[in-house]
Design a protein around this motif. Structure first.
Motif, PDB file in Angstrom:
ATOM      1  N   PRO A 147       0.830  -1.213   0.000  1.00 51.54           N
ATOM      2  CA  PRO A 147       0.000   0.000   0.000  1.00 51.54           C
ATOM      3  C   PRO A 147       0.864   1.263   0.000  1.00 51.54           C
ATOM      4  O   PRO A 147       0.901   2.018   0.979  1.00 51.54           O
ATOM      5  N   LEU A 148       1.559   1.502  -1.107  1.00 52.01           N
ATOM      6  CA  LEU A 148       2.488   2.631  -1.203  1.00 52.01           C
ATOM      7  C   LEU A 148       1.772   3.958  -1.000  1.00 52.01           C
ATOM      8  O   LEU A 148       2.300   4.857  -0.330  1.00 52.01           O
ATOM      9  N   ALA A 149       0.586   4.092  -1.549  1.00 51.48           N
ATOM     10  CA  ALA A 149      -0.137   5.359  -1.412  1.00 51.48           C
ATOM     11  C   ALA A 149      -0.397   5.674   0.064  1.00 51.48           C
ATOM     12  O   ALA A 149      -0.260   6.826   0.499  1.00 51.48           O
ATOM     13  N   ALA A 150      -0.752   4.644   0.844  1.00 53.77           N
ATOM     14  CA  ALA A 150      -0.997   4.872   2.271  1.00 53.77           C
ATOM     15  C   ALA A 150       0.270   5.338   2.972  1.00 53.77           C
ATOM     16  O   ALA A 150       0.226   6.196   3.868  1.00 53.77           O
ATOM     17  N   GLY A 151       1.423   4.799   2.564  1.00 56.81           N
ATOM     18  CA  GLY A 151       2.680   5.229   3.173  1.00 56.81           C
ATOM     19  C   GLY A 151       2.986   6.688   2.892  1.00 56.81           C
ATOM     20  O   GLY A 151       3.429   7.431   3.780  1.00 56.81           O
ATOM     21  N   LEU A 152       2.727   7.141   1.644  1.00 53.01           N
ATOM     22  CA  LEU A 152       3.000   8.528   1.293  1.00 53.01           C
ATOM     23  C   LEU A 152       2.042   9.483   1.994  1.00 53.01           C
ATOM     24  O   LEU A 152       2.443  10.566   2.452  1.00 53.01           O
ATOM     25  N   VAL A 153       0.775   9.110   2.076  1.00 53.21           N
ATOM     26  CA  VAL A 153      -0.206   9.955   2.765  1.00 53.21           C
ATOM     27  C   VAL A 153       0.155  10.071   4.248  1.00 53.21           C
ATOM     28  O   VAL A 153       0.102  11.164   4.839  1.00 53.21           O
ATOM     29  N   THR A 154       0.545   8.959   4.869  1.00 55.49           N
ATOM     30  CA  THR A 154       0.941   8.992   6.281  1.00 55.49           C
ATOM     31  C   THR A 154       2.166   9.868   6.489  1.00 55.49           C
ATOM     32  O   THR A 154       2.267  10.612   7.469  1.00 55.49           O
ATOM     33  N   ALA A 155       3.123   9.805   5.547  1.00 52.19           N
ATOM     34  CA  ALA A 155       4.312  10.656   5.654  1.00 52.19           C
ATOM     35  C   ALA A 155       3.925  12.130   5.617  1.00 52.19           C
ATOM     36  O   ALA A 155       4.464  12.955   6.380  1.00 52.19           O
ATOM     37  N   ALA A 212      -0.168   5.994  -6.231  1.00 57.65           N
ATOM     38  CA  ALA A 212       0.924   6.552  -5.438  1.00 57.65           C
ATOM     39  C   ALA A 212       1.236   7.985  -5.841  1.00 57.65           C
ATOM     40  O   ALA A 212       1.522   8.837  -4.991  1.00 57.65           O
ATOM     41  N   VAL A 213       1.179   8.272  -7.140  1.00 55.90           N
ATOM     42  CA  VAL A 213       1.475   9.629  -7.603  1.00 55.90           C
ATOM     43  C   VAL A 213       0.438  10.604  -7.064  1.00 55.90           C
ATOM     44  O   VAL A 213       0.771  11.729  -6.657  1.00 55.90           O
ATOM     45  N   ARG A 214      -0.810  10.220  -7.068  1.00 51.13           N
ATOM     46  CA  ARG A 214      -1.840  11.112  -6.502  1.00 51.13           C
ATOM     47  C   ARG A 214      -1.601  11.327  -5.011  1.00 51.13           C
ATOM     48  O   ARG A 214      -1.727  12.442  -4.503  1.00 51.13           O
ATOM     49  N   ALA A 215      -1.250  10.255  -4.314  1.00 49.71           N
ATOM     50  CA  ALA A 215      -0.972  10.388  -2.878  1.00 49.71           C
ATOM     51  C   ALA A 215       0.291  11.204  -2.630  1.00 49.71           C
ATOM     52  O   ALA A 215       0.426  11.876  -1.601  1.00 49.71           O
ATOM     53  N   GLY A 216       1.244  11.153  -3.593  1.00 53.69           N
ATOM     54  CA  GLY A 216       2.493  11.881  -3.415  1.00 53.69           C
ATOM     55  C   GLY A 216       2.335  13.381  -3.416  1.00 53.69           C
ATOM     56  O   GLY A 216       3.277  14.113  -3.086  1.00 53.69           O
ATOM     57  N   ALA A 217       1.134  13.870  -3.780  1.00 56.27           N
ATOM     58  CA  ALA A 217       0.903  15.317  -3.720  1.00 56.27           C
ATOM     59  C   ALA A 217       1.072  15.842  -2.312  1.00 56.27           C
ATOM     60  O   ALA A 217       1.387  17.026  -2.108  1.00 56.27           O
ATOM     61  N   ALA A 218       0.900  14.966  -1.300  1.00 61.73           N
ATOM     62  CA  ALA A 218       1.061  15.394   0.091  1.00 61.73           C
ATOM     63  C   ALA A 218       2.509  15.765   0.404  1.00 61.73           C
ATOM     64  O   ALA A 218       2.767  16.465   1.383  1.00 61.73           O
ATOM     65  N   LEU A 219       3.447  15.312  -0.434  1.00 68.46           N
ATOM     66  CA  LEU A 219       4.866  15.576  -0.186  1.00 68.46           C
ATOM     67  C   LEU A 219       5.445  16.589  -1.159  1.00 68.46           C
ATOM     68  O   LEU A 219       6.652  16.805  -1.170  1.00 68.46           O
ATOM     69  N   ASP A 264      11.822  17.610   0.072  1.00 68.29           N
ATOM     70  CA  ASP A 264      12.894  16.813  -0.520  1.00 68.29           C
ATOM     71  C   ASP A 264      12.553  15.334  -0.370  1.00 68.29           C
ATOM     72  O   ASP A 264      12.375  14.834   0.740  1.00 68.29           O
ATOM     73  N   LEU A 265      12.466  14.636  -1.501  1.00 67.19           N
ATOM     74  CA  LEU A 265      12.072  13.229  -1.530  1.00 67.19           C
ATOM     75  C   LEU A 265      13.093  12.437  -2.329  1.00 67.19           C
ATOM     76  O   LEU A 265      13.471  12.821  -3.437  1.00 67.19           O
ATOM     77  N   VAL A 266      13.554  11.334  -1.752  1.00 66.84           N
ATOM     78  CA  VAL A 266      14.503  10.435  -2.410  1.00 66.84           C
ATOM     79  C   VAL A 266      13.888   9.041  -2.438  1.00 66.84           C
ATOM     80  O   VAL A 266      13.476   8.523  -1.395  1.00 66.84           O
ATOM     81  N   VAL A 267      13.810   8.443  -3.622  1.00 66.40           N
ATOM     82  CA  VAL A 267      13.354   7.061  -3.762  1.00 66.40           C
ATOM     83  C   VAL A 267      14.585   6.166  -3.796  1.00 66.40           C
ATOM     84  O   VAL A 267      15.440   6.302  -4.688  1.00 66.40           O
ATOM     85  N   VAL A 268      14.680   5.274  -2.812  1.00 65.59           N
ATOM     86  CA  VAL A 268      15.799   4.326  -2.743  1.00 65.59           C
ATOM     87  C   VAL A 268      15.323   3.008  -3.326  1.00 65.59           C
ATOM     88  O   VAL A 268      14.415   2.369  -2.783  1.00 65.59           O
ATOM     89  N   ASP A 269      15.905   2.597  -4.438  1.00 66.67           N
ATOM     90  CA  ASP A 269      15.495   1.393  -5.165  1.00 66.67           C
ATOM     91  C   ASP A 269      16.070   0.158  -4.470  1.00 66.67           C
ATOM     92  O   ASP A 269      17.278  -0.064  -4.460  1.00 66.67           O
ATOM     93  N   CYS A 270      15.178  -0.640  -3.882  1.00 67.33           N
ATOM     94  CA  CYS A 270      15.598  -1.827  -3.137  1.00 67.33           C
ATOM     95  C   CYS A 270      15.578  -3.093  -3.981  1.00 67.33           C
ATOM     96  O   CYS A 270      15.786  -4.196  -3.459  1.00 67.33           O
ATOM     97  N   GLU A 271      15.308  -2.975  -5.289  1.00 65.56           N
ATOM     98  CA  GLU A 271      15.248  -4.152  -6.142  1.00 65.56           C
ATOM     99  C   GLU A 271      16.652  -4.695  -6.368  1.00 65.56           C
ATOM    100  O   GLU A 271      17.571  -3.958  -6.713  1.00 65.56           O
ATOM    101  N   ARG A 272      16.811  -6.020  -6.176  1.00 67.15           N
ATOM    102  CA  ARG A 272      18.114  -6.669  -6.365  1.00 67.15           C
ATOM    103  C   ARG A 272      17.932  -7.899  -7.238  1.00 67.15           C
ATOM    104  O   ARG A 272      16.822  -8.340  -7.503  1.00 67.15           O
TER     105      ARG A 272
END
Length: 686
Positions: A596-604, A635-642, A646-654
């Motif tokens: 639930p990425l959108a929920a994480g951004l809204v909470t932030a 997530a992009v719509r929720a990201g309006a809250a931020l 300053d926002l950094v996306v750390v890519d955890c894909e390995r």
């Protein structure tokens, strides 16, 4: 009314440390760490009434000793005489004090009104030969910490600013108190405290009842309460004075010195300050217990008070001392017979770096000294007059006298991961271990406008070097005297000035613009979904966060931690200055479920909005740690809250096959992008 020191119940190590410093101020002060409501401030303020009186030269604002006045005292020369007798002053340094108020500054009233350069003494001058108390010392601004370090190291305060050149003595007993939930101390200031103790509220209902009874009695009739405890106060003050008189005659033999050196070496403490502080503390402990020679019990008591906070190597180390290891060192037989004793009495000679107030530290704690011989020097109605290490009973024998600060229950914490429910599935039950914390690349915010002082990006702050002049009417910043004079000079004829002082108006006042480094709110938003549990990915993420927590500690940032998984997002740790708490909560994060990425951004966004109400100048730096496997459009719509932060996306894909979802997410959010591998590089941090 000052609450009587002898009426403070419990907290035996704290009372021990405070009284030993009263016996021997050369120990270098005390740091009291503990949860809220444990009588830390009450005990410190009560100590001042027990200190022996001293004399100061009449009319001296710097407290010169009339028998040995300071030759270069700004208020000198002083007339001959015995001076004025008074108790040492207890000066409290507020965490929000300005640097000018602490060190002193140009007396603007006299400078502008009389046209003379005069010095207005600060809090360091008032604390000379007394006690300087800093409540919530861990929240003290860095520029004030630097001032305290200089004064504690040199025993003097040097002021060179605004046309003022003054130097005066500033030797004081430094006492600090703090709640470790709110952050830790800088290592340099930590080491300046001679002793450090931890205090906690008793869990014994009888003691808690008596604490409340005493507090209520003191509030109901302060004068009667003070009279009731006056005999105990008098006895304890007399005992401290007697121990001070005995101190120069206590012998510190070579055998005890060897024991001190062996203990410090066994616990791998840095430098020689710990050895010196232990020696002084052991001497004071022996004098307090009516002994003429330092014993092993005195050395043990000194180690429990002087070493725990000096063994800490990084902010995630638990403070404390292994008492079994200590006993093993102290019980070790001597390889050689004790050499002939040296000269009797007195503390050991000062080392090359051992200035006034030397040997001080933070964090850690003595806890109870353990053995009955290592007494808690306290005197209440049931224990006044105890001698030879007899520790008073923990519960009062006579509940009639009442007082002592009521203790709050132990804090339950500021949040924590919710236990997974049955619907979360097996993946939700797993909590990945924390990977090794590597050195991380330096991350900074924009650092453009006025900000909270710290150590990250360049910004306009209330401390730092003066870089310019703010225009008339600027609401913040210290007065800039040369610019103010320059603004007023052209108008002197029109204002009718003759040969008198310069005539100023409000519109003439200019303020200095100071630039330094800002402190950020580093908010971790961590993806804890099922996909993050694969390939040890979550363990690496936790290691990266741990490295950033260490970086945040060094740069005086506040940190917060949000996780999102399965049904929604959770604030695991609200913004705090305690990176210790963040590290502990980090280890318990479970993984599993959807993303639930959108929920994480809204909470932030909500967390940032709430924090800005408390600290509007502290800018957030949001680190979104995810593999990007989520609904990006939501997530992009929720990201309006931020937006605007300053926002950094750390890519955890390995792994060998990568979808690049996190990179696309960063582009959609307008955020900076950083791969996890680069984020945790072991190279030197910028």
């Amino acid at each position: 009314m000052t609450f009587p020191f002898t009426a403070v119940l419990g907290a035996d190590p704290m009372r021990t440390a405070l009284i030993l410093n009263a016996v021997s101020p050369q120990i270098g002060g005390v740091l009291v760490r503990g949860e809220k409501g444990t009588a830390k401030s009450t005990a410190v303020r009560g100590l001042a009434e027990l200190l022996p009186t001293l004399r100061s030269a009449a009319g001296c604002r710097f407290g010169c000793d009339p028998q040995a006045p300071e030759p270069a005292c700004p208020d000198g020369p002083h007339p001959a005489g015995d001076g004025l007798e008074h108790r040492p002053r207890l000066v409290e340094l507020p965490v929000g004090a300005s640097e000018d108020r602490v060190i002193g500054s140009l007396d603007l009233e006299r400078a502008l009104g009389e046209g003379v350069t005069a010095f207005q003494p600060g809090l360091l001058a008032a604390a000379h030969r007394g006690v300087l108390y800093v409540d919530e010392v861990n929240l003290l601004a860095d520029h004030l910490v630097d001032v305290l370090l200089d004064a504690a190291a040199m025993g003097r305060n040097h002021v060179e600013r605004d046309g003022v050149s003054v130097s005066h003595p500033a030797r004081f007993l430094l006492i600090g108190s703090m709640n470790p939930e709110e952050g830790e101390l800088r290592p340099q200031l930590l080491d300046r405290f001679g002793l450090a103790v931890d205090v906690a509220a008793s869990r014994d209902p009888k003691i808690r009842v008596e604490v409340v009874r005493r507090r209520l009695a003191a509030d109901a009739d302060p004068d009667a309460f003070a009279r009731r405890w006056a005999p105990q106060q008098h006895d304890l003050a007399a005992r401290i004075a007697a121990a001070r008189d005995r101190l120069p005659h206590v012998r510190l033999g070579d055998g005890a010195l060897v024991r001190i050196a062996e203990v410090c070496a066994a616990f791998d403490v840095d430098g020689m300050r710990a050895d010196i502080v232990m020696a002084r503390t052991a001497l004071a402990h022996a004098a307090w217990n009516d002994r003429d020679e330092v014993t092993t019990d005195d050395v043990r008591a000194a180690a429990l008070l002087a070493l725990p906070h000096r063994r800490r190597r990084n902010p995630f180390d638990e403070p404390g001392l292994d008492e079994k290891q200590l006993d093993d060192v102290l019980d070790r037989p001597d390889d050689d017979p004790e050499p002939d004793p040296g000269p009797a009495g007195g503390p050991p000679p000062a080392g090359p770096d051992d200035g006034p107030g030397d040997g001080q530290g933070d964090d850690g704690a003595g806890g109870d000294t353990g053995r009955p011989e290592t007494t808690t020097p306290d005197a209440g109605p049931s224990d006044a007059g105890t001698r030879d290490g007899a520790t008073p009973d923990s519960a009062p024998a006579d509940p009639e006298p009442a007082g002592a600060e009521a203790s709050d229950a132990r804090p339950s914490g500021t949040g924590g991961p919710t236990p997974p429910t049955a619907s979360d599935g097996p993946a939700a039950q797993r909590s990945a271990p924390v990977g090794a914390a590597g050195r991380v690349r330096r991350l900074t915010g924009s650092g453009r406008a006025a900000a909270t002082p710290g150590r990250r990006a360049q910004a306009r702050t209330g401390a730092g070097r003066t870089t310019g002049v703010l225009p008339a009417g600027a609401p913040a910043g210290p007065p800039h005297l040369p610019a103010t004079l320059a603004a007023a000079a052209p108008h002197q004829a029109a204002r009718g000035r003759g040969s008198g002082p310069v005539r100023f108006r409000v519109q003439d006042v200019r303020r200095a613009e100071r630039r330094g480094r800002e402190g950020n709110l580093v908010l971790f938003v961590v993806d804890a979904s099922g996909s993050m549990g694969a390939r040890s990915r979550m363990s690496e993420v936790k290691g990266a966060v741990l490295g950033l927590l260490l970086d945040a500690y060094q740069r005086r940032d506040k940190v917060g931690l949000i996780t999102f998984r399965d049904a929604g997002a959770e604030v695991v740790l609200p913004p705090t200055s305690s990176v210790d708490f963040a590290a502990r909560r980090l280890a318990a994060i479970p993984t599993g479920g959807r993303t639930p990425l959108a929920a994480g951004l809204v909470t932030a966004g909500r967390v940032i909005d709430g924090e800005r109400l408390r600290d509007p100048l502290r800018r957030p730096l949001v680190l979104l740690m995810t593999d990007g496997r989520a609904d990006n459009s939501t997530a992009v719509r929720a990201g309006a809250a931020l937006r605007g932060h300053d926002l950094v996306v750390v890519d955890c894909e390995r792994g060998p096959v990568r979808l690049g979802l996190a990179r696309r997410l960063a582009a959609d959010l307008g955020a900076d992008y950083l791969p996890l591998g680069e984020f945790t590089t072991e190279g030197e941090a910028a």
